[in-house]
Design a protein around this motif. Structure first.
Motif, PDB file in Angstrom:
ATOM      1  N   ASN A  68       0.822  -1.205   0.000  1.00  0.00           N
ATOM      2  CA  ASN A  68       0.000   0.000   0.000  1.00  0.00           C
ATOM      3  C   ASN A  68       0.862   1.263   0.000  1.00  0.00           C
ATOM      4  O   ASN A  68       2.093   1.198   0.140  1.00  0.00           O
ATOM      5  CB  ASN A  68      -0.977   0.001   1.188  1.00  0.00           C
ATOM      6  CG  ASN A  68      -0.259  -0.010   2.532  1.00  0.00           C
ATOM      7  OD1 ASN A  68       0.818   0.560   2.678  1.00  0.00           O
ATOM      8  ND2 ASN A  68      -0.864  -0.663   3.516  1.00  0.00           N
ATOM      9  N   SER A  69       0.215   2.415  -0.115  1.00  0.00           N
ATOM     10  CA  SER A  69       0.941   3.678  -0.255  1.00  0.00           C
ATOM     11  C   SER A  69       1.830   3.971   0.945  1.00  0.00           C
ATOM     12  O   SER A  69       2.953   4.477   0.810  1.00  0.00           O
ATOM     13  CB  SER A  69      -0.053   4.831  -0.452  1.00  0.00           C
ATOM     14  OG  SER A  69      -0.769   4.677  -1.647  1.00  0.00           O
ATOM     15  N   PHE A  70       1.342   3.654   2.146  1.00  0.00           N
ATOM     16  CA  PHE A  70       2.116   3.945   3.346  1.00  0.00           C
ATOM     17  C   PHE A  70       3.438   3.174   3.334  1.00  0.00           C
ATOM     18  O   PHE A  70       4.512   3.757   3.518  1.00  0.00           O
ATOM     19  CB  PHE A  70       1.313   3.587   4.601  1.00  0.00           C
ATOM     20  CG  PHE A  70       2.077   3.796   5.881  1.00  0.00           C
ATOM     21  CD1 PHE A  70       2.244   5.071   6.401  1.00  0.00           C
ATOM     22  CD2 PHE A  70       2.637   2.725   6.547  1.00  0.00           C
ATOM     23  CE1 PHE A  70       2.953   5.266   7.572  1.00  0.00           C
ATOM     24  CE2 PHE A  70       3.350   2.916   7.726  1.00  0.00           C
ATOM     25  CZ  PHE A  70       3.498   4.191   8.240  1.00  0.00           C
ATOM     26  N   PHE A  71       3.384   1.868   3.082  1.00  0.00           N
ATOM     27  CA  PHE A  71       4.606   1.075   3.084  1.00  0.00           C
ATOM     28  C   PHE A  71       5.486   1.387   1.883  1.00  0.00           C
ATOM     29  O   PHE A  71       6.715   1.261   1.954  1.00  0.00           O
ATOM     30  CB  PHE A  71       4.262  -0.415   3.135  1.00  0.00           C
ATOM     31  CG  PHE A  71       3.846  -0.891   4.491  1.00  0.00           C
ATOM     32  CD1 PHE A  71       4.777  -1.060   5.505  1.00  0.00           C
ATOM     33  CD2 PHE A  71       2.509  -1.143   4.767  1.00  0.00           C
ATOM     34  CE1 PHE A  71       4.391  -1.482   6.761  1.00  0.00           C
ATOM     35  CE2 PHE A  71       2.111  -1.569   6.026  1.00  0.00           C
ATOM     36  CZ  PHE A  71       3.061  -1.733   7.031  1.00  0.00           C
ATOM     37  N   ALA A  72       4.866   1.811   0.782  1.00  0.00           N
ATOM     38  CA  ALA A  72       5.666   2.224  -0.380  1.00  0.00           C
ATOM     39  C   ALA A  72       6.519   3.436  -0.046  1.00  0.00           C
ATOM     40  O   ALA A  72       7.699   3.517  -0.412  1.00  0.00           O
ATOM     41  CB  ALA A  72       4.743   2.534  -1.562  1.00  0.00           C
ATOM     42  N   LEU A  73       5.928   4.387   0.682  1.00  0.00           N
ATOM     43  CA  LEU A  73       6.689   5.569   1.085  1.00  0.00           C
ATOM     44  C   LEU A  73       7.747   5.229   2.120  1.00  0.00           C
ATOM     45  O   LEU A  73       8.802   5.857   2.186  1.00  0.00           O
ATOM     46  CB  LEU A  73       5.746   6.640   1.625  1.00  0.00           C
ATOM     47  CG  LEU A  73       4.871   7.338   0.576  1.00  0.00           C
ATOM     48  CD1 LEU A  73       3.868   8.259   1.238  1.00  0.00           C
ATOM     49  CD2 LEU A  73       5.733   8.121  -0.409  1.00  0.00           C
ATOM     50  N   GLN A  74       7.484   4.243   2.955  1.00  0.00           N
ATOM     51  CA  GLN A  74       8.478   3.847   3.957  1.00  0.00           C
ATOM     52  C   GLN A  74       9.726   3.271   3.300  1.00  0.00           C
ATOM     53  O   GLN A  74      10.821   3.328   3.880  1.00  0.00           O
ATOM     54  CB  GLN A  74       7.883   2.830   4.936  1.00  0.00           C
ATOM     55  CG  GLN A  74       6.640   3.281   5.676  1.00  0.00           C
ATOM     56  CD  GLN A  74       6.632   4.761   5.980  1.00  0.00           C
ATOM     57  OE1 GLN A  74       7.489   5.263   6.706  1.00  0.00           O
ATOM     58  NE2 GLN A  74       5.664   5.472   5.433  1.00  0.00           N
ATOM     59  N   ALA A  75       9.570   2.694   2.113  1.00  0.00           N
ATOM     60  CA  ALA A  75      10.742   2.186   1.397  1.00  0.00           C
ATOM     61  C   ALA A  75      11.730   3.309   1.145  1.00  0.00           C
ATOM     62  O   ALA A  75      12.934   3.184   1.412  1.00  0.00           O
ATOM     63  CB  ALA A  75      10.308   1.547   0.073  1.00  0.00           C
ATOM     64  N   SER A  76      11.226   4.448   0.635  1.00  0.00           N
ATOM     65  CA  SER A  76      12.093   5.607   0.422  1.00  0.00           C
ATOM     66  C   SER A  76      12.579   6.188   1.735  1.00  0.00           C
ATOM     67  O   SER A  76      13.710   6.665   1.844  1.00  0.00           O
ATOM     68  CB  SER A  76      11.345   6.685  -0.378  1.00  0.00           C
ATOM     69  OG  SER A  76      11.326   6.366  -1.739  1.00  0.00           O
ATOM     70  N   ALA A  77      11.715   6.158   2.751  1.00  0.00           N
ATOM     71  CA  ALA A  77      12.086   6.704   4.052  1.00  0.00           C
ATOM     72  C   ALA A  77      13.276   5.943   4.632  1.00  0.00           C
ATOM     73  O   ALA A  77      14.242   6.543   5.119  1.00  0.00           O
ATOM     74  CB  ALA A  77      10.900   6.647   5.007  1.00  0.00           C
ATOM     75  N   PHE A  78      13.239   4.620   4.569  1.00  0.00           N
ATOM     76  CA  PHE A  78      14.330   3.837   5.132  1.00  0.00           C
ATOM     77  C   PHE A  78      15.556   3.823   4.234  1.00  0.00           C
ATOM     78  O   PHE A  78      16.683   3.700   4.725  1.00  0.00           O
ATOM     79  CB  PHE A  78      13.847   2.420   5.446  1.00  0.00           C
ATOM     80  CG  PHE A  78      13.104   2.341   6.743  1.00  0.00           C
ATOM     81  CD1 PHE A  78      13.783   2.233   7.945  1.00  0.00           C
ATOM     82  CD2 PHE A  78      11.719   2.427   6.767  1.00  0.00           C
ATOM     83  CE1 PHE A  78      13.099   2.191   9.150  1.00  0.00           C
ATOM     84  CE2 PHE A  78      11.026   2.382   7.967  1.00  0.00           C
ATOM     85  CZ  PHE A  78      11.713   2.256   9.168  1.00  0.00           C
ATOM     86  N   LEU A  79      15.351   3.978   2.920  1.00  0.00           N
ATOM     87  CA  LEU A  79      16.496   4.192   2.041  1.00  0.00           C
ATOM     88  C   LEU A  79      17.232   5.462   2.468  1.00  0.00           C
ATOM     89  O   LEU A  79      18.468   5.492   2.551  1.00  0.00           O
ATOM     90  CB  LEU A  79      16.034   4.303   0.584  1.00  0.00           C
ATOM     91  CG  LEU A  79      17.111   4.667  -0.440  1.00  0.00           C
ATOM     92  CD1 LEU A  79      18.150   3.564  -0.554  1.00  0.00           C
ATOM     93  CD2 LEU A  79      16.487   4.938  -1.808  1.00  0.00           C
ATOM     94  N   ALA A  80      16.474   6.511   2.755  1.00  0.00           N
ATOM     95  CA  ALA A  80      17.070   7.765   3.206  1.00  0.00           C
ATOM     96  C   ALA A  80      17.730   7.616   4.571  1.00  0.00           C
ATOM     97  O   ALA A  80      18.790   8.190   4.841  1.00  0.00           O
ATOM     98  CB  ALA A  80      16.004   8.854   3.252  1.00  0.00           C
ATOM     99  N   LEU A  81      17.096   6.853   5.459  1.00  0.00           N
ATOM    100  CA  LEU A  81      17.662   6.648   6.795  1.00  0.00           C
ATOM    101  C   LEU A  81      19.010   5.944   6.711  1.00  0.00           C
ATOM    102  O   LEU A  81      19.981   6.366   7.365  1.00  0.00           O
ATOM    103  CB  LEU A  81      16.695   5.835   7.655  1.00  0.00           C
ATOM    104  CG  LEU A  81      17.163   5.532   9.086  1.00  0.00           C
ATOM    105  CD1 LEU A  81      17.362   6.817   9.869  1.00  0.00           C
ATOM    106  CD2 LEU A  81      16.160   4.619   9.784  1.00  0.00           C
TER     107      LEU A  81
END
Length: 397
Positions: A241-254
């Motif tokens: 879903n959209s939330f977990f899709a955005l978390q992919a980029s979030a953790f890539l950034a982390l």
């Protein structure tokens, strides 16, 4: 010189944090606008409205900064960002996103050249400059993490229709940083001509700088592809879903933040060239592992493995930039930085346009991985040739 940096560290990091959030909300906006029947092709060109103004305006930005100074120019760019973020929720239409990103791009070109100018004026040696730039650039990664986590939470909440008001928080942070910058003392800029002459660029028209700018282009091409298109890849091909899709980029950034912080701490113990090559090879190996897992159906594992690539991708830009900037005279730093910004923006824009066409195909996301892998190979070969060429010409590299 490091003592000077300790006084200016916070406002420079916040500046990069602010611009990171406004530039890297692209993944959020692509995700939201694609649900309104705007095609991926149109959304891919949205990136160009951010990056092409950066490329076009950067040379003029150097003249602007020479006239008003790095600190004043940085403050001005932050004020414009704050105003635009306040206006965003009240103006609808795809056209405004194009205009908004164009303004953000122009402001970023001014801000980045200003920040690099301040750092170069305060830090003279190669290794300390690499440490400092890695630390400051690390805040750029935190901005990507924050914007994806924050908007991911907002989009998935009952207040999802008000997601544009999230930009008000960015506006408040920009205004707070303006106040902080006004209270911060920095060393004055070196004397520069306030008029730009095209002949000044000709000194950078040689093989060494062509290879350097090709490396910069390739790094940003890869970074932007992962940051902007990773949420869409996860949603379209991994069925999250959209939330977990955005978390992919979030953790890539982390993990990218962690990579730059670690680099800032350990870089003095390594050869910059070997560190760069080691990170690039690690990226290739991880991309190969990711592709293998996806091909064999281990989709759940890939959700957690791919963001780890940020550990090795993030150090590349500050390491190669600091190494070259250290060998540029102070009087040329604004012009040289503007050229870095130009090729960075071209890498980002070209990468996003290519990905937008690739994503139109049913299996486009998988082809996107092969394209990124090919560019990484180009990056590695270009850097090896760059090092070999420079070593023959200059013994101090």
């Amino acid at each position: 010189m490091i003592q000077n940096y300790s006084r200016i560290a916070l406002p420079l990091k916040i500046s990069f944090l602010v611009f990171s959030m406004v530039l890297n909300c692209m993944g959020v906006i692509i995700l939201q606008l694609s649900a309104t029947n705007i095609s991926y092709t149109n959304l891919g060109f949205l990136e160009a409205f951010k990056d092409l103004p950066i490329a076009i305006f950067s040379l003029f930005a150097a003249t602007f900064i020479n006239r008003f100074g790095s600190k004043t120019s940085l403050i001005f760019s932050l004020l414009i960002v704050a105003i635009c973020c306040i206006l965003l929720p009240f103006v609808g239409g795809f056209w405004f996103f194009k205009l908004w990103f164009a303004i953000m791009g122009i402001c970023f070109s001014v801000a980045k050249i200003s920040v690099y100018g301040i750092l170069r004026n305060n830090i003279l040696q190669e290794i300390p400059l690499a440490k400092v730039m890695s630390s400051v650039e690390a805040s750029f990664m935190i901005g990507i993490f924050v914007v994806n986590m924050g908007f991911g939470w907002l989009i998935s909440s009952t207040y999802s229709e008000y997601w544009k008001f999230g930009f008000w928080i960015i506006s408040l942070l920009a205004l707070a940083n303006v106040f902080l910058l006004m209270k911060t003392e920095v060393l004055p800029d070196a004397e520069h001509s306030q008029i730009f002459y095209f002949s000044e660029i000709t000194g950078f028209f040689n093989r060494k700088y062509f290879l350097f700018f090709l490396i910069i282009f390739s790094i940003v091409f890869i970074e932007q592809n992962f940051n902007s298109w990773l949420p869409s890849f996860y949603k379209k091909h991994l069925n999250v879903n959209s939330f977990f899709a955005l978390q992919a980029s979030a953790f890539l950034a982390l993990f990218s933040y962690v990579g730059r912080i670690v680099t800032a701490r350990i870089i003095q113990h390594f050869s910059l060239a070997r560190y760069f090559i080691g990170c690039t090879i690690a990226i290739l190996l991880m991309l190969f592992l990711f592709q293998t897992l996806v091909t064999n159906g281990y989709l759940q594992i890939t959700l957690f493995i791919f963001p780890l690539i940020g550990l090795f991708l993030s150090p590349l830009y500050p390491v190669i930039s600091s190494q070259s900037i250290n060998h540029i005279r102070k009087a040329e730093i604004h012009l040289f930085t503007s050229l870095i910004v130009i090729f960075s923006s071209l890498g980002s824009s070209v990468g996003s346009v290519i990905m937008s066409y690739v994503f139109q195909f049913e299996y486009g996301g998988y082809y996107a991985l092969f394209i990124s892998g090919a560019v990484i190979v180009l990056l590695l070969l270009s850097f090896i040739y760059f090092r070999s060429y420079v070593s023959k010409k200059e013994n101090n590299y």
